[in-house]
Motif scaffolding. Structure first.
Motif, PDB file in Angstrom:
ATOM      1  N   VAL A 146       0.833  -1.204   0.000  1.00  0.00           N
ATOM      2  CA  VAL A 146       0.000   0.000   0.000  1.00  0.00           C
ATOM      3  C   VAL A 146       0.866   1.251   0.000  1.00  0.00           C
ATOM      4  O   VAL A 146       0.643   2.178  -0.793  1.00  0.00           O
ATOM      5  CB  VAL A 146      -0.957  -0.009   1.206  1.00  0.00           C
ATOM      6  CG1 VAL A 146      -1.738   1.299   1.280  1.00  0.00           C
ATOM      7  CG2 VAL A 146      -1.911  -1.186   1.123  1.00  0.00           C
ATOM      8  N   LEU A 147       1.849   1.307   0.885  1.00  0.00           N
ATOM      9  CA  LEU A 147       2.698   2.489   0.961  1.00  0.00           C
ATOM     10  C   LEU A 147       3.433   2.736  -0.355  1.00  0.00           C
ATOM     11  O   LEU A 147       3.481   3.868  -0.857  1.00  0.00           O
ATOM     12  CB  LEU A 147       3.702   2.330   2.100  1.00  0.00           C
ATOM     13  CG  LEU A 147       3.138   2.441   3.520  1.00  0.00           C
ATOM     14  CD1 LEU A 147       4.203   2.077   4.545  1.00  0.00           C
ATOM     15  CD2 LEU A 147       2.599   3.840   3.787  1.00  0.00           C
ATOM     16  N   LEU A 148       3.996   1.686  -0.931  1.00  0.00           N
ATOM     17  CA  LEU A 148       4.727   1.856  -2.183  1.00  0.00           C
ATOM     18  C   LEU A 148       3.786   2.159  -3.349  1.00  0.00           C
ATOM     19  O   LEU A 148       4.147   2.898  -4.270  1.00  0.00           O
ATOM     20  CB  LEU A 148       5.555   0.600  -2.486  1.00  0.00           C
ATOM     21  CG  LEU A 148       6.696   0.288  -1.508  1.00  0.00           C
ATOM     22  CD1 LEU A 148       7.454  -0.958  -1.959  1.00  0.00           C
ATOM     23  CD2 LEU A 148       7.651   1.466  -1.382  1.00  0.00           C
ATOM     24  N   SER A 149       2.575   1.603  -3.320  1.00  0.00           N
ATOM     25  CA  SER A 149       1.604   1.886  -4.393  1.00  0.00           C
ATOM     26  C   SER A 149       1.159   3.339  -4.349  1.00  0.00           C
ATOM     27  O   SER A 149       1.025   3.994  -5.396  1.00  0.00           O
ATOM     28  CB  SER A 149       0.392   0.963  -4.262  1.00  0.00           C
ATOM     29  OG  SER A 149       0.751  -0.387  -4.451  1.00  0.00           O
ATOM     30  N   CYS A 150       0.916   3.856  -3.139  1.00  0.00           N
ATOM     31  CA  CYS A 150       0.560   5.277  -3.011  1.00  0.00           C
ATOM     32  C   CYS A 150       1.691   6.154  -3.536  1.00  0.00           C
ATOM     33  O   CYS A 150       1.456   7.154  -4.226  1.00  0.00           O
ATOM     34  CB  CYS A 150       0.269   5.615  -1.558  1.00  0.00           C
ATOM     35  SG  CYS A 150      -1.180   4.801  -0.861  1.00  0.00           S
ATOM     36  N   VAL A 360      10.837   4.910 -12.128  1.00  0.00           N
ATOM     37  CA  VAL A 360      11.554   4.019 -11.211  1.00  0.00           C
ATOM     38  C   VAL A 360      10.797   3.884  -9.896  1.00  0.00           C
ATOM     39  O   VAL A 360      10.734   2.803  -9.306  1.00  0.00           O
ATOM     40  CB  VAL A 360      12.987   4.540 -10.963  1.00  0.00           C
ATOM     41  CG1 VAL A 360      13.672   3.733  -9.857  1.00  0.00           C
ATOM     42  CG2 VAL A 360      13.799   4.453 -12.242  1.00  0.00           C
ATOM     43  N   THR A 361      10.203   4.976  -9.434  1.00  0.00           N
ATOM     44  CA  THR A 361       9.401   4.922  -8.208  1.00  0.00           C
ATOM     45  C   THR A 361       8.236   3.960  -8.374  1.00  0.00           C
ATOM     46  O   THR A 361       7.932   3.164  -7.471  1.00  0.00           O
ATOM     47  CB  THR A 361       8.880   6.322  -7.853  1.00  0.00           C
ATOM     48  OG1 THR A 361       9.986   7.218  -7.673  1.00  0.00           O
ATOM     49  CG2 THR A 361       8.064   6.295  -6.567  1.00  0.00           C
ATOM     50  N   ALA A 362       7.574   4.019  -9.520  1.00  0.00           N
ATOM     51  CA  ALA A 362       6.459   3.103  -9.780  1.00  0.00           C
ATOM     52  C   ALA A 362       6.944   1.677  -9.977  1.00  0.00           C
ATOM     53  O   ALA A 362       6.288   0.721  -9.556  1.00  0.00           O
ATOM     54  CB  ALA A 362       5.682   3.581 -11.007  1.00  0.00           C
ATOM     55  N   ASN A 363       8.101   1.535 -10.618  1.00  0.00           N
ATOM     56  CA  ASN A 363       8.629   0.198 -10.874  1.00  0.00           C
ATOM     57  C   ASN A 363       9.027  -0.514  -9.581  1.00  0.00           C
ATOM     58  O   ASN A 363       8.967  -1.742  -9.496  1.00  0.00           O
ATOM     59  CB  ASN A 363       9.835   0.287 -11.810  1.00  0.00           C
ATOM     60  CG  ASN A 363      10.331  -1.078 -12.252  1.00  0.00           C
ATOM     61  OD1 ASN A 363       9.543  -1.917 -12.686  1.00  0.00           O
ATOM     62  ND2 ASN A 363      11.616  -1.317 -12.133  1.00  0.00           N
ATOM     63  N   GLN A 364       9.398   0.264  -8.571  1.00  0.00           N
ATOM     64  CA  GLN A 364       9.796  -0.347  -7.303  1.00  0.00           C
ATOM     65  C   GLN A 364       8.657  -1.156  -6.697  1.00  0.00           C
ATOM     66  O   GLN A 364       8.862  -2.259  -6.193  1.00  0.00           O
ATOM     67  CB  GLN A 364      10.246   0.737  -6.321  1.00  0.00           C
ATOM     68  CG  GLN A 364      10.773   0.156  -5.002  1.00  0.00           C
ATOM     69  CD  GLN A 364      11.118   1.233  -3.998  1.00  0.00           C
ATOM     70  OE1 GLN A 364      10.452   2.255  -3.913  1.00  0.00           O
ATOM     71  NE2 GLN A 364      12.173   1.016  -3.228  1.00  0.00           N
ATOM     72  N   VAL A 365       7.433  -0.624  -6.761  1.00  0.00           N
ATOM     73  CA  VAL A 365       6.308  -1.349  -6.165  1.00  0.00           C
ATOM     74  C   VAL A 365       6.014  -2.626  -6.952  1.00  0.00           C
ATOM     75  O   VAL A 365       5.595  -3.637  -6.382  1.00  0.00           O
ATOM     76  CB  VAL A 365       5.061  -0.454  -6.070  1.00  0.00           C
ATOM     77  CG1 VAL A 365       4.497  -0.091  -7.430  1.00  0.00           C
ATOM     78  CG2 VAL A 365       3.970  -1.144  -5.260  1.00  0.00           C
ATOM     79  N   VAL A 366       6.243  -2.601  -8.257  1.00  0.00           N
ATOM     80  CA  VAL A 366       6.033  -3.807  -9.067  1.00  0.00           C
ATOM     81  C   VAL A 366       6.997  -4.907  -8.630  1.00  0.00           C
ATOM     82  O   VAL A 366       6.623  -6.080  -8.505  1.00  0.00           O
ATOM     83  CB  VAL A 366       6.207  -3.486 -10.562  1.00  0.00           C
ATOM     84  CG1 VAL A 366       6.099  -4.756 -11.397  1.00  0.00           C
ATOM     85  CG2 VAL A 366       5.160  -2.471 -11.014  1.00  0.00           C
ATOM     86  N   ILE A 377      -1.944  -2.049  -6.526  1.00  0.00           N
ATOM     87  CA  ILE A 377      -1.169  -0.982  -7.166  1.00  0.00           C
ATOM     88  C   ILE A 377      -2.086  -0.074  -7.981  1.00  0.00           C
ATOM     89  O   ILE A 377      -2.020   1.155  -7.895  1.00  0.00           O
ATOM     90  CB  ILE A 377      -0.077  -1.580  -8.078  1.00  0.00           C
ATOM     91  CG1 ILE A 377       0.879  -2.461  -7.273  1.00  0.00           C
ATOM     92  CG2 ILE A 377       0.674  -0.485  -8.814  1.00  0.00           C
ATOM     93  CD1 ILE A 377       1.883  -3.222  -8.120  1.00  0.00           C
ATOM     94  N   PHE A 378      -2.968  -0.692  -8.761  1.00  0.00           N
ATOM     95  CA  PHE A 378      -3.818   0.088  -9.671  1.00  0.00           C
ATOM     96  C   PHE A 378      -4.971   0.759  -8.917  1.00  0.00           C
ATOM     97  O   PHE A 378      -5.388   1.864  -9.283  1.00  0.00           O
ATOM     98  CB  PHE A 378      -4.341  -0.826 -10.779  1.00  0.00           C
ATOM     99  CG  PHE A 378      -3.223  -1.523 -11.508  1.00  0.00           C
ATOM    100  CD1 PHE A 378      -2.433  -0.830 -12.406  1.00  0.00           C
ATOM    101  CD2 PHE A 378      -2.933  -2.861 -11.269  1.00  0.00           C
ATOM    102  CE1 PHE A 378      -1.389  -1.453 -13.064  1.00  0.00           C
ATOM    103  CE2 PHE A 378      -1.892  -3.496 -11.922  1.00  0.00           C
ATOM    104  CZ  PHE A 378      -1.109  -2.791 -12.821  1.00  0.00           C
ATOM    105  N   ILE A 379      -5.452   0.110  -7.849  1.00  0.00           N
ATOM    106  CA  ILE A 379      -6.486   0.744  -7.022  1.00  0.00           C
ATOM    107  C   ILE A 379      -5.946   2.039  -6.416  1.00  0.00           C
ATOM    108  O   ILE A 379      -6.630   3.065  -6.386  1.00  0.00           O
ATOM    109  CB  ILE A 379      -6.956  -0.223  -5.909  1.00  0.00           C
ATOM    110  CG1 ILE A 379      -7.620  -1.465  -6.501  1.00  0.00           C
ATOM    111  CG2 ILE A 379      -7.906   0.491  -4.948  1.00  0.00           C
ATOM    112  CD1 ILE A 379      -8.856  -1.183  -7.318  1.00  0.00           C
TER     113      ILE A 379
END
Length: 515
Positions: A146-150, A360-366, A377-379
């Motif tokens: 959740v934290l990384l997705s936000c 890169v920030t978004a890729n980290q959560v993946v 992630i998408f929610i």
């Protein structure tokens, strides 16, 4: 035990230019809004606010560099990356348009408007200071996904989206810069490998901008008018004078303070996921105290952990980049150099770096998310998308001299613009993103009681207008509709918990056959 040693690494160049330019852009945006939109006198903006603004960023940067050195010493690692420091970009717009502008328009007194802004900043800082004692606990309670997705939503929509649009306004410059980023930072085999990539991007982008005629010598000449010496000075008296009058203007401070609190949690979690485990309390205390110092020196804008730790680390940055950026952010307003620097170095050469950081920030959560939790992630992205779209729609209507109230939600809906939905989903995006991430993940991993608690928190935030409402207020507008909806969601989670318990009990008493 290794000795503490500050080293400048190859990757620090790229990270420095990216972070410094982004912070510099925020500084120039802040000064432009105050002078040309609000009408605050230039001597107050250049002589008081900007130097204190730079000092607050410098203090936070020095502390972050020290934390990085301490972490390197404790772990014996040479790949520690310091946290990035910078101003809270949303606060720049919130303080300007919800505090300084209305007060100045009502009173015509710039000094009084700044006094109210200083109290607002102090409240923000105290939320961080007080929350620092709970930060580690809250960070552990909220799932990492959740934290990384936000944070991915913040990185993509608030950090990278507008720079990507700017890149497509000057493709003859930015396309080459983007391609160099793809080859050198994303790719397997760099081009011109002996040249630091950050320097390569800057030189290539600047040369292409001047060749394309996007930069002009006249702009350099005009920027020299802002040169001067503006040392920060103490303005505790201004803060104290604003205290008795600030209460009516503090409604936006609490929700934005909570949002900044969440930003810090998310960015600290991002650093942990990247391998740099910084102490949550120390980092939050640093932000709160640095913001307080800036406030007492005359700056109404708080500082925060800046987004993109994973991106700066991917560039190979160490500790020096954040310290160098902080020093630059202090020197630039001290001598009035901001406009001059941007007259030489074009934004089109820099904004692709911010696109890289957002990706890169978004890729980290993946990378960090278990397969079953990927939908979260998408929610978490939806509130950020709505927030960005709402800002764009409002800006377009304002430029056309109209507003949603004049046009009417029905007329907009007929054109496929669901404006009320944008208002409800986009307002309070940082908290709404985290809230819906918690609801989704607790539903997915079957933790219904935790989901019920998340829904109850949503009902409370909606009741006070912290989320899903254009302004803070108890049970205003459609708030009660959302309170009811969240309570219904919580009840459904409780039903799920009861059914699970019954099913478990029935399974436990069912006799096992001999076969």
């Amino acid at each position: 035990m290794n000795s503490i040693k500050l080293e400048w690494k190859r990757g620090d160049w790229a990270a420095y230019f990216g972070l410094m330019t982004n912070n510099l852009t925020n500084l120039l945006t802040m000064m432009g809004l105050l002078i040309f939109v609000v009408g605050i006198p230039t001597e107050i903006v250049y002589g008081r606010i900007a130097p204190a603004f730079g000092l607050a960023v410098l203090v936070a940067s020095v502390c972050y560099a020290w934390f990085g050195l301490q972490l390197a010493k404790e772990t014996g690692r040479k790949d520690v990356t310091a946290l990035p420091s910078g101003p809270s970009a949303p606060s720049i717009f919130t303080v300007t348009f919800l505090v300084l502008m209305p007060v100045y328009q009502q009173t015509g007194d710039a000094e009084f408007a700044i006094q109210i802004g200083l109290v607002w900043c102090f409240v923000e800082a105290m939320i961080l200071v007080g929350g620092s004692f709970l930060g580690e606990t809250i960070r552990k309670m909220i799932p990492r996904t959740v934290l990384l997705s936000c944070l991915s939503g913040l990185g993509l929509l608030l950090l990278a989206m507008n720079p990507m649009l700017q890149a497509f306004e000057a493709p003859t410059v930015s396309f080459i810069v983007l391609l160099l980023i793809f080859i050198n930072w994303f790719g397997k085999k760099p081009i011109f490998a002996r040249i630091p990539t950050g320097l390569l991007l800057l030189v290539a982008g600047t040369a292409l901008a001047w060749i394309s005629g996007l930069q002009s010598p006249e702009a350099i000449k005009a920027s020299m008018s802002s040169f001067g010496f503006n040392p920060p000075s103490i303005h505790v008296d201004s803060f104290l004078q604003g205290l008795p009058h600030a209460l009516p203007y503090l409604a936006s401070a609490v929700p934005l303070g909570l949002a900044n609190y969440i930003f810090d949690l998310e960015n600290i979690e991002s650093a942990h996921a990247a391998g740099d485990e910084y102490n949550t309390r120390k980092v939050m205390l640093t932000n709160g105290l640095a913001s307080t110092l800036g406030c007492l020196m005359g700056n109404p804008f708080p500082v925060t952990v800046y987004v993109g730790h994973a991106g700066w680390k991917a560039m190979g940055a160490s500790i020096g980049y954040t310290l160098a950026s902080g020093v630059t952010m202090f020197i630039v307003p001290l001598f009035g150099l901001g406009a001059f620097m941007l007259a030489i170095i074009p934004m089109t050469a820099i904004v692709p770096i911010l696109v890289f950081i957002g990706v890169v920030t978004a890729n980290q959560v993946v990378r960090e998310t278990p397969k079953i939790e990927v939908p979260v992630i998408f929610i978490c992205l939806f509130p950020w998308i709505a927030n960005w779209a709402l800002t764009m729609v409002n800006s377009v209507m304002a430029a056309a001299g109209t507003s949603a109230a004049k046009i009417g939600p029905e007329a907009l809906a007929h054109k496929g613009v669901f404006y009320q939905g944008l208002v409800h989903l986009g307002n309070g995006a940082p908290l709404a993103s985290m809230l819906w991430g918690c609801v989704a993940i607790f539903a997915i991993i079957n933790k219904p009681l935790r989901g019920a608690i998340a829904a109850a928190v949503g009902a409370l935030l909606a009741l006070f207008g912290v989320i899903h409402a254009p302004m803070v207020g108890i049970a205003q507008g459609s708030s009660l509709m959302f309170v009811t909806a969240y309570l219904m969601m919580g009840a459904m989670f409780v039903v799920k918990h009861v059914l699970d318990r019954r099913e478990a009990a029935a399974t436990a008493v069912t006799p096992v056959s001999d076969s």
